[in-house]
Scaffold this motif. Structure first.
Motif, PDB file in Angstrom:
ATOM      1  N   ALA A   1     -93.931 -48.100 -38.533  1.00 46.80           N
ATOM      2  CA  ALA A   1     -93.808 -49.092 -37.579  1.00 46.80           C
ATOM      3  C   ALA A   1     -92.469 -49.106 -36.784  1.00 46.80           C
ATOM      4  O   ALA A   1     -92.661 -48.711 -35.467  1.00 46.80           O
ATOM      5  CB  ALA A   1     -93.498 -50.445 -38.176  1.00 46.80           C
TER       6      ALA A   1
ATOM      7  N   ILE B   1     -92.273 -47.507 -32.624  1.00 44.17           N
ATOM      8  CA  ILE B   1     -91.717 -48.436 -31.675  1.00 44.17           C
ATOM      9  C   ILE B   1     -90.560 -47.246 -30.647  1.00 44.17           C
ATOM     10  O   ILE B   1     -90.664 -47.585 -29.635  1.00 44.17           O
ATOM     11  CB  ILE B   1     -90.853 -49.480 -32.225  1.00 44.17           C
TER      12      ILE B   1
ATOM     13  N   ARG C   1     -94.801 -54.949 -30.299  1.00 47.18           N
ATOM     14  CA  ARG C   1     -95.633 -55.202 -31.380  1.00 47.18           C
ATOM     15  C   ARG C   1     -97.032 -54.671 -31.476  1.00 47.18           C
ATOM     16  O   ARG C   1     -97.699 -54.045 -32.443  1.00 47.18           O
ATOM     17  CB  ARG C   1     -95.666 -56.724 -31.478  1.00 47.18           C
ATOM     18  N   GLU C   2     -97.763 -54.575 -30.072  1.00 49.45           N
ATOM     19  CA  GLU C   2     -98.979 -53.979 -29.868  1.00 49.45           C
ATOM     20  C   GLU C   2     -99.017 -52.465 -30.017  1.00 49.45           C
ATOM     21  O   GLU C   2     -99.818 -51.866 -30.555  1.00 49.45           O
ATOM     22  CB  GLU C   2     -99.419 -54.231 -28.539  1.00 49.45           C
TER      23      GLU C   2
ATOM     24  N   ALA D   1     -90.767 -55.123 -34.610  1.00 51.12           N
ATOM     25  CA  ALA D   1     -90.766 -55.509 -33.419  1.00 51.12           C
ATOM     26  C   ALA D   1     -89.849 -56.677 -32.834  1.00 51.12           C
ATOM     27  O   ALA D   1     -89.224 -56.534 -31.655  1.00 51.12           O
ATOM     28  CB  ALA D   1     -92.235 -56.075 -33.133  1.00 51.12           C
TER      29      ALA D   1
ATOM     30  N   ALA E   1     -90.934 -57.722 -26.511  1.00 54.90           N
ATOM     31  CA  ALA E   1     -91.277 -57.877 -27.833  1.00 54.90           C
ATOM     32  C   ALA E   1     -92.869 -57.630 -27.740  1.00 54.90           C
ATOM     33  O   ALA E   1     -93.389 -57.043 -29.076  1.00 54.90           O
ATOM     34  CB  ALA E   1     -91.111 -59.392 -28.268  1.00 54.90           C
ATOM     35  N   LYS E   2     -93.739 -58.398 -27.074  1.00 54.12           N
ATOM     36  CA  LYS E   2     -95.171 -58.179 -27.465  1.00 54.12           C
ATOM     37  C   LYS E   2     -95.604 -56.705 -27.262  1.00 54.12           C
ATOM     38  O   LYS E   2     -96.493 -56.415 -27.973  1.00 54.12           O
ATOM     39  CB  LYS E   2     -95.726 -58.917 -26.100  1.00 54.12           C
TER      40      LYS E   2
ATOM     41  N   PRO F   1     -94.366 -54.648 -39.474  1.00 53.62           N
ATOM     42  CA  PRO F   1     -94.302 -54.277 -37.891  1.00 53.62           C
ATOM     43  C   PRO F   1     -93.971 -55.585 -37.204  1.00 53.62           C
ATOM     44  O   PRO F   1     -93.249 -55.471 -36.145  1.00 53.62           O
ATOM     45  CB  PRO F   1     -95.859 -54.363 -37.754  1.00 53.62           C
ATOM     46  N   ASP F   2     -93.993 -56.840 -37.783  1.00 50.99           N
ATOM     47  CA  ASP F   2     -93.620 -58.009 -36.988  1.00 50.99           C
ATOM     48  C   ASP F   2     -91.896 -58.088 -36.914  1.00 50.99           C
ATOM     49  O   ASP F   2     -91.452 -58.340 -35.958  1.00 50.99           O
ATOM     50  CB  ASP F   2     -94.115 -59.370 -37.817  1.00 50.99           C
TER      51      ASP F   2
END
Lengths: 201, 201
Positions: free
Chosen positions: A91, A95, A146-147, A132, A142-143, A128-129
């Motif tokens: 994760a 990022i 996360r995606e 992010a 943030a969005k 992952p959350d």
């Protein structure tokens, strides 16, 4: 401008964390930038038969002592071993790769935020959350980040990054390459300093 | 006088060799003496599942490069990898234990002569005759050290030395213990220097 320094690291590596806190100042001293390369040591270790340091009898106990002592020695404040360790690092690695491609201005800040969240605040960045949310603190969208973690293109990019790292001879973290010369460990930063100053010796 | 610094090493260890060339000056700077502890890493490695560094894929190639680069970095001249490596080190280790007991004035010189013979001159010091001849160069009694290698009491002393080293947490070479604090590697000598100066940090 001279070529950037390649800094390979795994987010679950304590010495990688210490290195991440020192490498930019070292590079800047010699007019160099950093190229961040998040890798997955779990995959890399399959090549060399290595196991996580902390899981080795006797050596594991020493290494935990050395992590904390080395943090103090290098003036890295706030280090503490996470309660869950080691962790899978897909994760946070994804990022960083996403940031390098889409938000380069925040990449360094994102690397530091993720590493510090894990090694200072005991936040499990394998989630992952959580990863992010930490990246968002550092200014990332943030969005979007996360995606990115579930994006097949980013997943592929991490596989490619790992393959390239292994092809470059990377087998641990941190692993720094200066103009083709490989240096394994934060304890080679004194050699990197001299190498950058003298162009080898 | 403060307690001597315990320096554990295997004669087949390149980093142990580099450490042996630097540890006395470092200790003397802080008013300390060295207690030499020859150990057999082959026995120690059984505890941790370790294998010789040079035999590990990828890492082995890096390590050979790093041995030579680190020798130059630390100003240790004349380093070259021996044509036979690694070697069993019972013969030189027993000579050192004999010297510590019967010829302490020559112990340091004997350690250096044996290490340099192996890592500068490519003399295979696993051979009892070769090891004894090298020790004699450093002032030891040639006949006495040759006999010591086959002496059951000296063999037992080496077994005891190894057991004690493992009990003290030794798992590699060089391994230096300063007032109970363990430091693995010649790349921790900067930390040892500060530890000796500050009494920890």
């Amino acid at each position: 401008m001279a070529k950037p320094i390649d800094f390979y690291f795994d987010f679950s590596s304590p010495y990688g964390y210490l290195g991440s806190e020192k490498i930019e100042a070292l590079a800047a001293k010699h007019g160099r930038a950093i190229e961040w390369h998040p890798v997955l040591l779990g995959v890399v270790f399959r090549q060399t038969g290595a196991v996580p340091l902390t899981e080795i009898p006797i050596k594991g106990d020493y290494s935990r002592r050395d992590f904390a002592r080395s943090a103090r020695f290098h003036g890295v404040e706030g280090f503490r071993m996470p309660s869950r360790f080691p962790i899978p690092t897909q994760a946070p690695a994804r990022i960083v790769l996403w940031a390098k491609a889409h938000d380069p201005a925040h990449t360094s800040a994102v690397v530091h935020a993720l590493y510090r969240a894990f090694f200072n605040e005991d936040i499990d960045i394998s989630s992952p959350d959580a990863a992010a949310a930490v990246a968002a603190r550092a200014g990332a969208d943030a969005k979007a980040v996360r995606e990115a973690i579930d994006d097949p293109a980013v997943k592929d990019a991490l596989k490619v990054e790992n393959e390239r790292a292994m092809a470059a001879g990377v087998f641990g973290s941190p692993f720094t390459v200066v103009d083709g010369e490989p240096f394994w460990g934060v304890d080679r930063f004194d050699q990197i300093d001299r190498w950058l100053g003298n162009g080898g010796w």
